[in-house]
Design an enzyme around this catalytic site. Structure first.
Site, PDB file in Angstrom:
ATOM      1  N   PRO A  86       0.815  -1.223   0.000  1.00 24.58           N
ATOM      2  CA  PRO A  86       0.000   0.000   0.000  1.00 24.58           C
ATOM      3  C   PRO A  86       0.844   1.266   0.000  1.00 24.58           C
ATOM      4  O   PRO A  86       1.830   1.382   0.742  1.00 24.58           O
ATOM      5  CB  PRO A  86      -0.816  -0.128   1.292  1.00 24.58           C
ATOM      6  CG  PRO A  86      -0.973  -1.604   1.460  1.00 24.58           C
ATOM      7  CD  PRO A  86       0.350  -2.183   1.017  1.00 24.58           C
ATOM      8  N   CYS A  87       0.415   2.211  -0.844  1.00 22.59           N
ATOM      9  CA  CYS A  87       1.212   3.421  -1.050  1.00 22.59           C
ATOM     10  C   CYS A  87       0.650   4.636  -0.329  1.00 22.59           C
ATOM     11  O   CYS A  87       1.217   5.726  -0.429  1.00 22.59           O
ATOM     12  CB  CYS A  87       1.281   3.730  -2.548  1.00 22.59           C
ATOM     13  SG  CYS A  87      -0.339   4.014  -3.309  1.00 22.59           S
ATOM     14  N   ASN A  88      -0.448   4.483   0.406  1.00 22.43           N
ATOM     15  CA  ASN A  88      -1.118   5.634   1.017  1.00 22.43           C
ATOM     16  C   ASN A  88      -0.168   6.553   1.777  1.00 22.43           C
ATOM     17  O   ASN A  88      -0.266   7.774   1.694  1.00 22.43           O
ATOM     18  CB  ASN A  88      -2.221   5.169   1.980  1.00 22.43           C
ATOM     19  CG  ASN A  88      -3.144   4.147   1.352  1.00 22.43           C
ATOM     20  OD1 ASN A  88      -2.683   3.135   0.840  1.00 22.43           O
ATOM     21  ND2 ASN A  88      -4.445   4.394   1.400  1.00 22.43           N
TER      22      ASN A  88
END
Length: 370
Positions: A86-88
């Site tokens: 996940p890149c959030n």
């Protein structure tokens, strides 16, 4: 030779579809990739993945938060591993918390897979903002952990438009081969763009050729208020909400930073700007001439998903899946380079953005100095 692939954070299956399409044949032997198992926390993404990637093996896709997943070491042997952690918390848009956020540390579950299953090669994917998260320390830490897991890695910042995707989309990909294989990945040379064999693929080409059937899946046309349509009518192709020709009474009342992608129309003669999976009004991507946002199927075209690829869930969930996915055609180009390297096939390559030895040596020196 078939590489059995495991995948974490599988999303709707953009990387999986690209891997599925990839194939290299040399000396009578064919090298391909086959789905073995995967995981994602989104129910809709898992449903999409099953429907399009492994309809005959629905039980091989595990839905749930990886932090609560207790069977990570009992999924089945694999030869290859792909994960777009996940890149959030690494995105350039948002708070950029890095390791201090909820999602930053999730890359460690991929490290556990590498240490337990020992796949022959892996590909990790994240946003370009990863390189600057936590003042660059997060990136170095991730690369160090991958190296310590026993892999020779090659990190590079790719723009998928350079590989035939009709979209300017920059992502960091880290490719690694297990140390005992004595292989080193070479970044494949771009195939599209000025001075190259092929011109960039444009947004117009992607959406209009061939025309999208009116009854295509995920092709529901957006409905806008009359004021929004009138507002859009004053924005020329390629321009955004801050275009000076918009009448004063219609302009947005925004103070501070003005994002360039708000109500931004596509330039039909260039690759689109980056397709995103979230955001409020004005972030849905806008047609170059019609006064409307794009449909999810049009966004999927910009991401190189074929029209028969059916995204599951309600409209906003579909938008999220499309925007978070890796473009299959871009993934295919990288996976084929991985397979060529394994098969000993030479191909045109370029220097990676980062020299991994120099990066890690620099980090070691800094630690010693401190």
């Amino acid at each position: 030779m078939i590489f059995r692939k495991g995948e974490l954070f599988n999303g709707p299956g953009g990387f999986a579809l690209g891997a599925k399409m990839a194939s290299v044949e040399v000396n009578g032997q064919t090298y391909t990739v086959q789905h073995e198992w995967s995981n994602d926390y989104s129910q809709e993404a898992c449903e999409t993945y099953i429907a399009n990637i492994c309809p005959d093996k629905p039980e091989s896709v595990y839905h749930g938060d990886i932090r609560q997943f207790k069977d990570l070491k009992n999924l089945g042997e694999i030869d290859a591993f792909i994960y777009g952690f996940p890149c959030n918390d690494f995105s350039l848009v948002g708070e950029k918390k890095g390791f201090d956020g909820d999602f930053g540390p999730l890359y460690t579950y991929g490290i556990r897979v590498l240490e337990h299953y020992r796949p022959q090669w892996f590909i990790a994917e994240n946003v370009g903002g990863l390189q600057s998260a936590n003042e660059g320390r997060a990136f170095i830490k991730i690369l160090t952990d991958m190296t310590n897991a026993g892999y020779r890695i090659t990190p590079h910042l790719y723009n998928f438009a350079d590989y035939g995707v009709p979209q300017s989309r920059q992502r960091i990909l880290i490719v690694g081969y297990r140390n005992d294989l004595n292989m080193e990945f070479k970044v494949p040379a771009p195939t599209h763009g000025p001075g190259r064999e092929n011109p960039y693929k444009t947004a117009y080409e992607a959406i209009m050729y061939p025309p999208i059937p009116e009854d295509a899946d995920n092709h529901d046309m957006p409905v806008h208020h009359e004021r929004v349509k009138k507002f859009l009518s004053y924005i020329p192709e390629g321009q955004n909400a801050w275009y000076e020709g918009i009448p004063e009474e219609l302009r947005l009342n925004v103070k501070g930073a003005k994002m360039s992608q708000i109500y931004r129309r596509l330039d039909k003669n260039a690759p689109s700007y980056t397709v995103t999976g979230s955001g409020g009004g004005g972030t849905h991507m806008y047609h170059w001439s019609e006064d409307r946002a794009l449909s999810n199927r049009e966004r999927a075209r910009l991401q190189t998903f074929p029209d028969h690829f059916n995204f599951k869930g309600k409209k906003e969930k579909v938008r999220q899946q499309v925007g978070m996915a890796v473009p299959p055609e871009g993934a295919k180009a990288i996976v084929e380079a991985v397979l060529k390297t394994y098969a000993g096939v030479k191909y045109d390559s370029i220097r990676p953005k980062w020299d991994i030895d120099q990066l890690l040596n620099q980090q070691t020196m800094e630690l010693v100095t401190v």
